[in-house]
Design a protein around this motif. Structure first.
Motif, PDB file in Angstrom:
ATOM      1  N   TRP A  13       0.812  -1.224   0.000  1.00  0.00           N
ATOM      2  CA  TRP A  13       0.000   0.000   0.000  1.00  0.00           C
ATOM      3  C   TRP A  13       0.846   1.276   0.000  1.00  0.00           C
ATOM      4  O   TRP A  13       0.320   2.388  -0.050  1.00  0.00           O
ATOM      5  CB  TRP A  13      -0.933   0.017   1.217  1.00  0.00           C
ATOM      6  CG  TRP A  13      -0.287  -0.288   2.538  1.00  0.00           C
ATOM      7  CD1 TRP A  13      -0.282  -1.478   3.196  1.00  0.00           C
ATOM      8  CD2 TRP A  13       0.469   0.620   3.370  1.00  0.00           C
ATOM      9  NE1 TRP A  13       0.413  -1.375   4.369  1.00  0.00           N
ATOM     10  CE2 TRP A  13       0.882  -0.096   4.509  1.00  0.00           C
ATOM     11  CE3 TRP A  13       0.815   1.959   3.260  1.00  0.00           C
ATOM     12  CZ2 TRP A  13       1.637   0.477   5.533  1.00  0.00           C
ATOM     13  CZ3 TRP A  13       1.565   2.551   4.271  1.00  0.00           C
ATOM     14  CH2 TRP A  13       1.980   1.803   5.390  1.00  0.00           C
ATOM     15  N   ALA A  33       6.557   2.106   2.100  1.00  0.00           N
ATOM     16  CA  ALA A  33       5.402   2.343   2.960  1.00  0.00           C
ATOM     17  C   ALA A  33       5.748   2.985   4.297  1.00  0.00           C
ATOM     18  O   ALA A  33       5.117   3.966   4.702  1.00  0.00           O
ATOM     19  CB  ALA A  33       4.654   1.035   3.204  1.00  0.00           C
ATOM     20  N   ALA A  85       1.233   6.481   2.610  1.00  0.00           N
ATOM     21  CA  ALA A  85       0.146   5.659   2.083  1.00  0.00           C
ATOM     22  C   ALA A  85      -0.176   6.082   0.652  1.00  0.00           C
ATOM     23  O   ALA A  85      -0.609   7.208   0.411  1.00  0.00           O
ATOM     24  CB  ALA A  85      -1.098   5.799   2.960  1.00  0.00           C
ATOM     25  N   ALA A  87      -2.102   3.819  -1.099  1.00  0.00           N
ATOM     26  CA  ALA A  87      -3.350   3.069  -1.222  1.00  0.00           C
ATOM     27  C   ALA A  87      -3.870   2.814   0.190  1.00  0.00           C
ATOM     28  O   ALA A  87      -3.125   2.942   1.169  1.00  0.00           O
ATOM     29  CB  ALA A  87      -3.115   1.754  -1.961  1.00  0.00           C
ATOM     30  N   LEU A  89      -4.825   1.420   3.766  1.00  0.00           N
ATOM     31  CA  LEU A  89      -4.362   0.386   4.684  1.00  0.00           C
ATOM     32  C   LEU A  89      -5.550  -0.408   5.183  1.00  0.00           C
ATOM     33  O   LEU A  89      -6.712  -0.016   4.983  1.00  0.00           O
ATOM     34  CB  LEU A  89      -3.629   1.003   5.869  1.00  0.00           C
ATOM     35  CG  LEU A  89      -2.180   1.466   5.658  1.00  0.00           C
ATOM     36  CD1 LEU A  89      -2.104   2.648   4.705  1.00  0.00           C
ATOM     37  CD2 LEU A  89      -1.539   1.838   6.986  1.00  0.00           C
ATOM     38  N   SER A  90      -5.295  -1.498   5.880  1.00  0.00           N
ATOM     39  CA  SER A  90      -6.385  -2.307   6.408  1.00  0.00           C
ATOM     40  C   SER A  90      -7.185  -1.528   7.440  1.00  0.00           C
ATOM     41  O   SER A  90      -6.661  -0.678   8.164  1.00  0.00           O
ATOM     42  CB  SER A  90      -5.839  -3.592   7.037  1.00  0.00           C
ATOM     43  OG  SER A  90      -5.011  -3.305   8.147  1.00  0.00           O
ATOM     44  N   HIS A 219      -9.302  -0.699  -4.835  1.00  0.00           N
ATOM     45  CA  HIS A 219      -8.210  -1.539  -4.339  1.00  0.00           C
ATOM     46  C   HIS A 219      -8.713  -2.849  -3.747  1.00  0.00           C
ATOM     47  O   HIS A 219      -7.981  -3.853  -3.750  1.00  0.00           O
ATOM     48  CB  HIS A 219      -7.407  -0.771  -3.289  1.00  0.00           C
ATOM     49  CG  HIS A 219      -6.687   0.420  -3.839  1.00  0.00           C
ATOM     50  ND1 HIS A 219      -5.471   0.332  -4.484  1.00  0.00           N
ATOM     51  CD2 HIS A 219      -7.016   1.739  -3.844  1.00  0.00           C
ATOM     52  CE1 HIS A 219      -5.077   1.540  -4.852  1.00  0.00           C
ATOM     53  NE2 HIS A 219      -5.985   2.412  -4.484  1.00  0.00           N
ATOM     54  N   ASP A 255      -4.649   7.801   2.182  1.00  0.00           N
ATOM     55  CA  ASP A 255      -3.496   8.276   1.425  1.00  0.00           C
ATOM     56  C   ASP A 255      -2.880   9.482   2.115  1.00  0.00           C
ATOM     57  O   ASP A 255      -3.541  10.182   2.875  1.00  0.00           O
ATOM     58  CB  ASP A 255      -3.869   8.630  -0.027  1.00  0.00           C
ATOM     59  CG  ASP A 255      -4.862   9.766  -0.116  1.00  0.00           C
ATOM     60  OD1 ASP A 255      -4.500  10.924   0.169  1.00  0.00           O
ATOM     61  OD2 ASP A 255      -6.025   9.515  -0.480  1.00  0.00           O
ATOM     62  N   THR A 274      -8.187  -6.134   3.588  1.00  0.00           N
ATOM     63  CA  THR A 274      -6.944  -6.882   3.740  1.00  0.00           C
ATOM     64  C   THR A 274      -7.168  -8.338   3.347  1.00  0.00           C
ATOM     65  O   THR A 274      -8.264  -8.874   3.565  1.00  0.00           O
ATOM     66  CB  THR A 274      -6.447  -6.829   5.192  1.00  0.00           C
ATOM     67  OG1 THR A 274      -5.251  -7.587   5.314  1.00  0.00           O
ATOM     68  CG2 THR A 274      -7.491  -7.368   6.160  1.00  0.00           C
TER      69      THR A 274
END
Length: 389
Positions: A13, A33, A85, A87, A89-90, A219, A255, A274
């Protein structure tokens, strides 16, 4: 004091450009990241004297100070990061201290290996954290008012979302949020995938406040976390603004570039967005179903020029200095361990010796042992990570 050589984690990500730009190096073409600064055994910073975790283990009192060791044991109690970021994150939560201790003990007793994907608790510590934006930074934090979440879902005009909309409008707030999140996470994923796809297409058509959900779905096109994200508050931080994330608060970063400080733990319970393990029963036990506006923090300036981000936690303290070229030197000597990170400018650190000290340019960081004489001069912005006094 020790100049740090830090590990950059290439999680999928991550941004391909943000951390290289900060460090003044060419992009590698792969996601960059997180840059870890600290003594976490997973990626300890390196110094001219050796890895920082080994230095702390060999002489914790000299490196951390007697008071820090007495409070937190022979370990650096915080981990400092640059987070980039590119993309989402979880979607995740962190346990409180009692939950972490109990969960770790239970999994140890059950003999679950640390590399088992079912393992939730890697250590017996909590993981509160603070993210401070270096660029405009977008994320999700905490449950929004159920009525607002219902309106967000209803606007998509997706038939299979209507039961969730009705639940959010029919129950007391905490019960409504618990029931809807439980329904989303326990639904058959194959059946729910169609709902997520329809919702994502509708969000893209609507645009505006729904754009974030369309981007998340780009995503994670069939992930139930896309729907869970609609239960949370969207947040935009401007540079210099920060967000504190306590135990049980669901959140996700979407982001942006920021500095992040957290208690030195690796305990994460995931809700979605995720491919990793989602332990629904344990997650529902840890999540706090309390709606409310996320509190955006702005630093409070002191007479010394230090701008402090006030948080209700002892393991870490984050502040910054924004210095003009003609500013008088600032004494940073403290009885606690410190990590200093420059994010712009050209700064200099001097210790008690007669040498010229260390330069501290953009992207560079140093570790300062407890009690070591340290004076900051020059122009630029430096973040200071340490332990609450």
């Amino acid at each position: 004091m020790d100049r740090l050589v830090n590990t950059v984690r290439p999680y999928a990500w991550g941004s391909t450009t943000a951390i290289p730009e900060l460090l003044g190096v060419a992009p590698s073409g792969t996601p960059q990241a997180e840059m870890w600064m600290g003594a976490h055994p997973g990626a300890p910073s390196r110094t001219g004297r050796g890895p920082l975790d080994e230095l702390v283990a060999e002489d914790p009192v000299s490196e951390l100070g007697r008071a820090t060791v007495a409070r937190f044991g022979p370990r650096l109690p915080f981990l400092f990061k640059v987070l980039a970021a590119g993309a989402p994150l979880s979607l995740q939560v962190h346990p409180d201290l009692d939950q972490a201790r109990a969960g770790y003990a239970a999994e140890e007793a059950a003999g679950i290996p640390f590399d088992d994907p079912r393992r939730n608790y890697k250590d017996p510590h909590h993981k509160p954290e603070l993210i401070c934006a270096l660029t405009p930074f977008h994320g999700l934090c905490g449950f929004r008012d159920p009525a607002e979440a219902a309106d967000t879902m209803a606007a998509l005009d997706v038939d299979s979302l209507k039961p969730y909309v009705d639940l959010l409008r029919a129950h007391p707030e905490e019960a409504a949020l618990r029931e809807v999140l439980t329904a989303i996470l326990t639904a058959d994923h194959a059946e729910l995938a169609h709902t997520v796809t329809e919702a994502a297409h509708a969000a893209a058509r609507l645009g505006g406040a729904h754009t974030a959900y369309a981007r998340i779905a780009h995503h994670f096109p069939t992930d139930p976390g896309v729907l869970a994200a609609m239960l949370l508050n969207p947040v935009t931080l401007q540079p210099g603004e920060a967000l504190y994330l306590g135990a049980g608060v669901p959140h996700a970063y979407i982001d942006g570039l920021g500095v992040e400080i957290m208690a030195n733990s690796d305990n994460v319970l995931r809700c979605g967005l995720t491919p990793k393990h989602v332990d629904v029963p344990e997650l529902l036990r840890v999540v706090r179903f309390e709606p409310g506006e996320p509190g955006i923090l702005r630093p409070e300036a002191s007479a010394s020029g230090e701008e402090v981000y006030d948080t209700p936690i002892d393991e870490f303290r984050l502040s910054r200095y924004v210095r003009a070229a003609d500013a008088a030197p600032t004494d940073l000597t403290a009885p606690t361990p410190q990590i200093l990170l420059a994010v712009d400018g050209a700064l200099r650190l001097r210790g008690a010796g007669a040498d010229g000290g260390l330069s501290l340019d953009q992207g560079e960081s140093v570790f300062v042992p407890a009690g070591e004489k340290t004076e900051l001069s020059g122009r630029g912005t430096v973040f200071r990570a340490t332990v609450a006094a």
